[in-house]
Design a protein around this motif. Structure first.
Motif, PDB file in Angstrom:
ATOM      1  N   THR A  58     -12.078  -7.986  -5.609  1.00  0.00           N
ATOM      2  CA  THR A  58     -12.241  -6.713  -6.314  1.00  0.00           C
ATOM      3  C   THR A  58     -11.854  -5.533  -5.429  1.00  0.00           C
ATOM      4  O   THR A  58     -11.418  -4.490  -5.928  1.00  0.00           O
ATOM      5  N   VAL A  59     -12.014  -5.685  -4.122  1.00  0.00           N
ATOM      6  CA  VAL A  59     -11.596  -4.656  -3.165  1.00  0.00           C
ATOM      7  C   VAL A  59     -10.183  -4.999  -2.715  1.00  0.00           C
ATOM      8  O   VAL A  59      -9.942  -6.084  -2.178  1.00  0.00           O
ATOM      9  N   LYS A  60      -9.245  -4.087  -2.929  1.00  0.00           N
ATOM     10  CA  LYS A  60      -7.832  -4.406  -2.705  1.00  0.00           C
ATOM     11  C   LYS A  60      -7.281  -3.930  -1.357  1.00  0.00           C
ATOM     12  O   LYS A  60      -6.119  -4.198  -1.063  1.00  0.00           O
ATOM     13  N   THR A  61      -8.078  -3.253  -0.557  1.00  0.00           N
ATOM     14  CA  THR A  61      -7.602  -2.782   0.742  1.00  0.00           C
ATOM     15  C   THR A  61      -8.586  -3.189   1.822  1.00  0.00           C
ATOM     16  O   THR A  61      -9.790  -2.897   1.713  1.00  0.00           O
ATOM     17  N   PRO A  85      -2.181  -4.776  -1.645  1.00  0.00           N
ATOM     18  CA  PRO A  85      -1.109  -5.402  -2.431  1.00  0.00           C
ATOM     19  C   PRO A  85       0.293  -5.155  -1.892  1.00  0.00           C
ATOM     20  O   PRO A  85       1.145  -6.050  -1.927  1.00  0.00           O
ATOM     21  N   LEU A  86       0.559  -3.948  -1.374  1.00  0.00           N
ATOM     22  CA  LEU A  86       1.887  -3.657  -0.827  1.00  0.00           C
ATOM     23  C   LEU A  86       2.177  -4.512   0.393  1.00  0.00           C
ATOM     24  O   LEU A  86       3.252  -5.117   0.509  1.00  0.00           O
ATOM     25  N   THR A  87       1.216  -4.590   1.302  1.00  0.00           N
ATOM     26  CA  THR A  87       1.391  -5.430   2.493  1.00  0.00           C
ATOM     27  C   THR A  87       1.549  -6.894   2.104  1.00  0.00           C
ATOM     28  O   THR A  87       2.380  -7.607   2.677  1.00  0.00           O
ATOM     29  N   ASP A 510       1.060  -4.257 -12.200  1.00  0.00           N
ATOM     30  CA  ASP A 510      -0.403  -4.308 -12.217  1.00  0.00           C
ATOM     31  C   ASP A 510      -0.956  -4.645 -10.832  1.00  0.00           C
ATOM     32  O   ASP A 510      -1.987  -4.097 -10.421  1.00  0.00           O
ATOM     33  N   PHE A 511      -0.271  -5.523 -10.128  1.00  0.00           N
ATOM     34  CA  PHE A 511      -0.737  -5.912  -8.795  1.00  0.00           C
ATOM     35  C   PHE A 511      -0.643  -4.746  -7.812  1.00  0.00           C
ATOM     36  O   PHE A 511      -1.539  -4.529  -6.989  1.00  0.00           O
ATOM     37  N   LEU A 512       0.436  -3.962  -7.908  1.00  0.00           N
ATOM     38  CA  LEU A 512       0.634  -2.843  -6.985  1.00  0.00           C
ATOM     39  C   LEU A 512      -0.038  -1.555  -7.452  1.00  0.00           C
ATOM     40  O   LEU A 512      -0.020  -0.555  -6.718  1.00  0.00           O
ATOM     41  N   ALA A 513      -0.629  -1.564  -8.620  1.00  0.00           N
ATOM     42  CA  ALA A 513      -1.243  -0.347  -9.168  1.00  0.00           C
ATOM     43  C   ALA A 513      -2.270   0.297  -8.236  1.00  0.00           C
ATOM     44  O   ALA A 513      -2.295   1.528  -8.109  1.00  0.00           O
ATOM     45  N   PRO A 514      -3.119  -0.467  -7.553  1.00  0.00           N
ATOM     46  CA  PRO A 514      -4.081   0.184  -6.648  1.00  0.00           C
ATOM     47  C   PRO A 514      -3.432   0.990  -5.530  1.00  0.00           C
ATOM     48  O   PRO A 514      -4.055   1.901  -4.987  1.00  0.00           O
TER      49      PRO A 514
END
Length: 658
Positions: A58-61, A85-87, A510-514
């Motif tokens: 749930t936490v993306k970073t 997600p970017l990394t 959707d994956f990179l949205a955060p």
């Protein structure tokens, strides 16, 4: 949960050290290649683990600090790593495609002198790029940024005994130093500017949270982002610092694949994506990024139209495709830019490795026939599809993908960029025209390459024709995997306008949205338009690409005499395009040669005459003075007694007559 993230760049570093220090003693090519490839596969496996872990998190970073590095006054820099997600996307691209290139290299580099040195450099290259994409602050990123620059110098100049290779390596190194200077200036100004607001940091998360303090469109944020973009133009080969990349083909072909597809040239695109909040605050800079990207895409595509070296055509296509990525970042289509980075990694790695397979076969044939013809000149090829069916099929799939034909990976990412260029709140119709024009030329010169290499009559020397054959499995297996990805890799990012029709979401967006959505929402960056308009533009761009393919078919299959007649009719234009619009010659005349002359003046005019003149003059003066004084040292007692007597007389005279 992510505490072993640092192992991802560490594995290639370990492979580099083992092969670099012990490779000369190991000598066995299979072991050396196995060590290098295993190091990359280990990074890829761990990257996959963390990718799937992040999918369910749930936490993306997440940020991991391994150790403190620099503590000076307000400056605190840690050996920090982060994953979001970017990394995660970049890790999969770099380690996944990098693993395939390492595997390919085992067969391609067989028998080469310095085999262990090659794999050591290749692992070091991967380590630097993985450090760049996992660093949690700009200083750690800069370590990787400089590392890929160093490794490009080492690998482009791998055949250092060839003057053309050593010159190309030096050119890449010097041109990138210009861009790196911009990166450093941008970092210094950013650090002090945020520091003036009480935020002393180089950490990306902190920069993102506090970037608004610099002010929307302020002079400072514009200056900082322009300096960072100067760094991007060097690393990612954009106008005006693009000239090093086409010459980078002097290195081994797998190196070209690694540089062009999975590592160094994507660094600039990633950097803008990582600092998206900062760039969103500078709309003027974003317009500069978009214009430079669009012009680079169009301009470099024109050069690709007339090249005959198979790797040089692909090199200019890379510069052009990178232009698309920067066009996307400039109009705020951050997700589309990263998506095209990923799909481009698939089809461009396949294209370069496919060209390497062709070159490998041609070299083998010429060696067997004791000939010295150019194995990279497409005019010496033709008809190879029957002799190299796997190479041909994978190459064709990747060519269709880069041409942007529906159903293949390049279509989904490229048309998303073109739509944003047209409809974005920071786009413009002129940017769409540049992108669409570049798409048509790309389709033409890429199918020109395919037709000249794989179709028609075989133009290889008669003595070598029968010795051309398909490459071994260690070379074709990576081609098959990359060809498959070039075919299906775009379906994870189906545009929303198409996805709504078949009820398939855009998983990639959707994956990179955060990472990107908060910035786009905060600064009102979006693409507005109707579905018919988007489909209409999509149809036009595909139609332009199909026209390019048809024109290539007419000129190189249907009527092969047409190119010769065109060149005869437009000799001046053809010569200008063939000679890359004389940009290198212009740079030589305006920058390189004056710099050399100034350096020569500083050497011969100032250093030799002034500096050396002063030093040597003092020495000669002392020597002259000492030669005069030595006559007072005769070694005879009566001479010394006379000198003493004269001294006494002088002293007495002084006191008597004063």
């Amino acid at each position: 949960m992510y505490d072993k993230l640092w192992l991802i760049p560490f594995f290639p570093l370990l492979g580099c050290l083992i092969n670099g220090l012990l490779g000369n003693k190991i000598k066995n090519e299979k072991i050396i290649g196995g060590i290098g490839t295993l190091a990359m596969v280990s990074s890829f496996v761990l990257s996959c683990k963390y990718f799937f872990q992040l999918l369910g998190d749930t936490v993306k970073t997440h940020e991991i600090v391994v150790a403190s590095w620099i503590t000076v006054g307000n400056l605190q820099v840690d050996w920090g790593f982060m994953i979001d997600p970017l990394t995660a996307v970049m890790l999969l691209v770099v380690s996944g495609v990098g693993s395939l290139i390492h595997l390919y290299s085992i067969g391609y580099m067989h028998g080469e002198e310095g085999y262990f040195r090659y794999f050591s450099y290749l692992n070091l290259f991967a380590f630097a790029m993985l450090m760049l994409v996992t660093g949690s602050n700009a200083v750690v990123m800069f370590i990787g940024w400089e590392g890929v620059g160093l490794c490009s110098y080492l690998l482009i100049g791998y055949y250092y005994h060839k003057k053309s290779a050593s010159d190309a390596a030096k050119k890449a190194f010097v041109v990138n130093r210009i861009g790196d200077f911009g990166f450093l200036i941008g970092l210094f100004v950013l650090y002090w500017s945020l520091g003036s607001h009480g935020i002393w940091t180089t950490n990306f998360l902190e920069i993102g949270k506090n970037a608004h303090l610099l002010g929307m469109g302020s002079t400072v944020v514009t200056l900082v982002t322009l300096c960072f973009f100067l760094g991007c133009t060097g690393k990612s080969a954009q106008i005006p610092l693009y000239t090093w990349l086409p010459d980078a083909m002097e290195g081994p072909t797998p190196v070209s694949a690694l540089i062009h597809a999975a590592t160094m040239v994507t660094a600039g695109v990633y950097m803008i994506g990582r600092m998206n909040t900062l760039f969103a605050l500078a709309p003027d800079t974003m317009m500069v990024v978009a214009v430079v990207g669009g012009v680079t895409a169009f301009f470099s595509a024109t050069i690709g139209l007339a090249q005959n070296d198979i790797k040089r055509v692909l090199a200019y296509s890379t510069v052009s495709q990178l232009g698309y990525m920067f066009l996307a970042m400039g109009v705020g289509a951050f997700t589309a830019g990263i998506f095209h980075l990923m799909t481009h990694a698939f089809f461009k790695a396949c294209l370069f490795l496919g060209s390497g397979s062709v070159i490998h076969a041609m070299h083998h044939a010429y060696h067997h026939a004791h000939l010295h013809d150019d194995a990279q000149d497409m005019r010496n090829m033709g008809g190879l599809r029957k002799k190299m069916p796997i190479t041909f099929l994978t190459f064709l799939i990747s060519t269709i993908a880069i041409a942007g034909i529906p159903g293949f990976s390049g279509f989904f990412s490229k048309d998303e960029i073109l739509w944003w260029a047209f409809a974005s709140t920071r786009g413009h119709v002129a940017l769409w025209v540049l992108g669409a024009g570049a798409a048509g030329m790309t389709a033409f010169y890429m199918f020109r390459l395919v037709f000249m290499t794989f179709f028609g009559e075989q133009r290889t020397n008669a003595k070598a024709k029968d010795h051309v054959h398909e490459s071994p499995l260690v070379i074709t297996l990576p081609l098959m995997i990359l060809g498959f990805l070039a075919l299906i890799g775009g379906y994870v990012g189906i545009p929303h306008v198409m996805g709504h029709m078949v009820h398939i979401p855009n998983y990639f967006a959707d994956f990179l949205a955060p990472v990107f959505a908060p910035t786009q929402e905060l600064y009102h960056i979006s693409a507005h338009g109707t579905a018919p308009a988007e489909f209409g533009l999509m149809g036009i761009s595909v139609g332009i690409a199909l026209c390019g393919i048809f024109l290539a078919y007419v000129m190189y299959i249907k009527n092969p005499a047409l190119p010769g007649r065109f060149v005869a009719s437009f000799t001046g234009l053809w010569r200008a395009v063939f000679n890359k619009w004389y940009v290198d010659e212009i740079y030589d005349a305006l920058v390189v040669n004056p710099t050399k002359k100034f350096g020569t003046f500083c050497w011969k005019g100032f250093d030799v005459r002034v500096v050396d003149g002063i030093v040597n003059g003092v020495g000669k003066l002392i020597n002259l003075f000492s030669n005069a004084l030595r006559y007072t040292q005769t070694g005879f007692a009566h001479n010394y007694a006379m000198s003493m007597a004269l001294g006494v007389v002088v002293i007495l005279a002084f006191y008597v007559f004063r």
